[in-house]
Write a protein that holds these residues in place. Structure first.
Motif: not given
Lengths: 425, 258
Positions: A346-356, A358-361, A365-370, A378-381
């Protein structure tokens, strides 16, 4: 400073009202009044198998749909809900009173800001499906359901469920609806884990995969938070090993404590600072020194109480366990995330939030790297926000802008790949 | 019946129409189809020909990219170069950009983009995961430009880097004689709002190339608005901008970058 306090209170109310301005059901951008549907996915000869062993003899799923399915079935988007979510993602529940879900009278579905005509998940264009997951307490079979073998509620005898089970359940539901290909699957937090699992388990069925505030596994800190929540429930004197259904006393305190802690982890320190600061509660002078004193205390108390009204303690245990157990790397790559991500088409979009919390950015970014290591575009925001983990629900404008752009984007890069079947697009 | 109508369209167009929300039963469908057919009959790439690239480097980079190449653009802006590479060269692309608005533009165009600091992103990307890494006019804004250059050569087979030449005569003139921080067409910023923190001249860059034992495959310069092959010292005075195609020595083991 009476004036100052009054002023703060007024402006606070104003901000709150502005922020929580809901679309009324008659609004042109609301999906209006919704009616959930229920379908039984099992038959006596065809029980539903579960990943961690056991089967469900009877599995009823509650789901809602918005918009219309196109004639070629190519515009279906599956929205997956988070821990305390339900199938009611948008609009106003037409059966709130009848089914005794009073809290739904006061507010629309949990992602109403995103789903509707002209909204990022545009119901004029897309057919949107949201199903309540197994083990939850909003219409789909869970620990509060009646065990057909005994005629009494399951309680903790309900089999353990996983994110994988939920995805299989959703796939079965889509089969029932006659949907083969998903245009997109989209979810945040625990819903993001489901979206990712979709891309891994059924790579050929997903066109675009949107993972918000989530990742291939819950980092250790989050597992710790969940453990505290479960501890509070399990050690509530009224929990009675999960068999509290029909009793006068319910494990309300345990569940409320679990929710209060969880609610803190969904926010950020900055947000709590700006929203409550060290403001005192008005009646603080009337009570003992150990009583509720700060505004934030009273707010958390309220959140805990409100949650107890609408959630089942056993479901909380099952859902948090599924969240803790989910590990995409272990399930699909023998522990190696790089290997697991090979499966993604699939075409991937990963969104992370700076103050999260539970799932910190950094985790994202490790996931995006993989993904990138597997030559998957990947689109990573990374969104800078004070709203913490809940930003995927609260930052409606910024997240919405991104979702809209991604859902409508042509993604030409993937078309050059031989593996991508042009006919299915 | 709707599908049949769509199937008569050239490949890709039906999907495009659908994404616009056009249905075959719409009254404008036939007109749209005719218009599109006419446009397409101008030639396979006729449509894009009318868009000239905004930057002088873009057309040169197009010449370097082959079909199926995987291109990483460090600081991809609104994704213009990458879109061109996808449509004209059939490349697989990935952008990195820090500005949120530009990231949204990239997403809208369908360019996969990572919204992150490029120096941080470079540090996590695996070795040799791309064929070509591009850094257009970004080098001078980085905190650790050499780390970024080395990172680029680590993650990609070849790197393309362009930068404004700080030794151009107009720069020398405004600083040497005028006594003020230079503001030129290639360096259009005043001293207080410039993003450029590590400016260099062509000679500085070639010094680094020699010192780091990097192979230069090709090099171009922009002299008074014209692209020329880079040849030696004179260009250090006359060129406004320069672009180098560089390649790390394969003998250099990965990880021994610094």
């Amino acid at each position: 400073m009476v004036f100052g306090d009054e002023f703060n209170k007024l402006s606070d109310d104003f901000v709150d009202r502005r922020q929580w301005r809901y679309d009324p059901p008659e609004s042109l951008t609301s999906v209006g009044v919704t009616y959930a549907r229920r379908v039984e996915l099992t038959s006596p000869s065809n029980p539903f198998p579960l990943e961690r062993g056991g089967v469900l003899e009877s599995l009823v799923v509650e789901y809602e749909t918005y918009g219309e399915l196109s004639s070629d079935g190519s515009n279906a988007i599956l929205v997956t809900h988070a821990l305390s979510g339900d199938a009611h993602a948008a609009g106003w529940d037409g059966e709130a009173r009848r089914r005794d879900r009073q809290w739904r009278l006061r507010r629309p579905g949990w992602w109403d800001g995103m789903i509707g005509p002209g909204k990022p998940l545009d119901t004029n264009r897309f057919f949107i499906i949201c199903a309540n997951v197994i083990g939850s307490c909003y219409g789909t079979t869970g620990p509060a359901s009646i065990n057909p073998a005994t005629g009494r509620p399951y309680g903790l005898r309900f089999p353990e469920v996983t994110v994988g089970d939920w995805v299989c359940m959703e796939a079965t539901l889509l089969d029932r609806l006659g949907i083969d290909q998903l245009y997109a699957v989209c979810g945040g937090s625990l819903g993001g884990q489901q979206a990712l699992e979709w891309a891994l388990r059924f790579p050929d069925r997903v066109g675009k995969c949107l993972v918000l505030a989530s990742g291939p596994k819950l980092p250790t800190q989050g597992v710790g938070f969940n453990a505290v929540g479960r501890h509070a429930i399990l050690h509530d004197p009224y929990f009675r090993g999960g068999d509290y259904y029909g009793q006068a006393e319910q494990p309300r305190n345990g569940l409320a404590v679990a929710r209060m802690l969880a609610h803190i982890t969904y926010q950020s320190g900055k947000q709590m600072d700006s929203r409550f600061g060290r403001k005192l509660q008005e009646e603080s002078m009337k009570k003992g020194w150990y009583e509720v004193e700060y505004a934030v205390e009273s707010y958390l108390n309220y959140k805990g109480r409100a949650f107890v009204e609408r959630f089942d303690a056993n479901s909380y245990l099952y859902m948090t366990k599924a969240m803790d157990h989910y590990d995409a790397a272990a399930a699909w790559g023998g522990g190696d995330l790089l290997q697991a991500c090979k499966r993604v088409k699939a075409e991937m979009l990963v969104a992370a939030f700076s103050t999260d919390w539970l799932y910190p950015p950094e985790e994202s970014s490790l996931f995006v790297k993989a993904l990138l290591a597997n030559r998957i575009p990947v689109t990573y925001v990374k969104i800078d926000t004070i709203y913490g983990h809940d930003a995927f629900l609260l930052e409606v404008e910024r997240v919405g802008r991104m979702l809209r752009a991604f859902l409508l984007s042509p993604m030409p890069s993937r078309r050059t790949q031989a593996q991508y079947n042009e006919g299915s697009l | 019946m709707m599908d049949e109508d769509f199937n008569k369209l050239p490949s890709g167009l039906g999907e495009f129409f659908r994404s616009l929300g056009v249905r075959s039963i719409d009254s404008t469908f036939d007109q749209l189809r005719d218009l599109a057919n006419r446009q397409l009959s101008l030639g396979s790439s006729g449509h894009y020909e009318s868009h000239a690239p905004k930057r002088w480097e873009d057309s040169l980079i197009e010449g370097l990219v082959k079909t199926g190449d995987r291109v990483l653009d460090l600081g991809c802006g609104d994704g213009e170069l990458l879109v061109r590479l996808v449509y004209r060269c059939g490349a697989e692309v990935q952008g990195i950009e820090t500005n949120e608005d530009l990231v949204i533009r990239c997403i809208e165009r369908g360019v996969p983009v990572c919204h992150d600091d490029l120096e941080q992103m470079l540090s996590i990307l695996p070795d040799r995961s791309f064929d070509i890494a591009v850094m257009e006019n970004t080098l001078q804004t980085l905190v650790h430009p050499l780390d970024a250059l080395r990172g680029m050569l680590r993650v990609a087979r070849i790197g393309v880097v362009s930068f404004p030449n700080f030794a151009h005569w107009s720069v020398r003139l405004t600083f040497g004689l005028g006594g003020r921080m230079p503001v030129t067409s290639s360096l259009p910023y005043t001293w207080y709002d410039t993003p450029n923190i590590h400016l260099c001249s062509i000679n500085d860059f070639t010094d680094w190339v020699v010192a780091d034992d990097v192979e230069v495959l090709e090099s171009w310069v922009l002299v008074e608005g014209k692209v020329e092959k880079f040849n030696g010292d004179d260009h250090n005075k006359t060129a406004e901008q320069a672009m180098f195609v560089i390649k790390g020595k394969d003998s250099m083991p990965a990880g021994e970058d610094r």
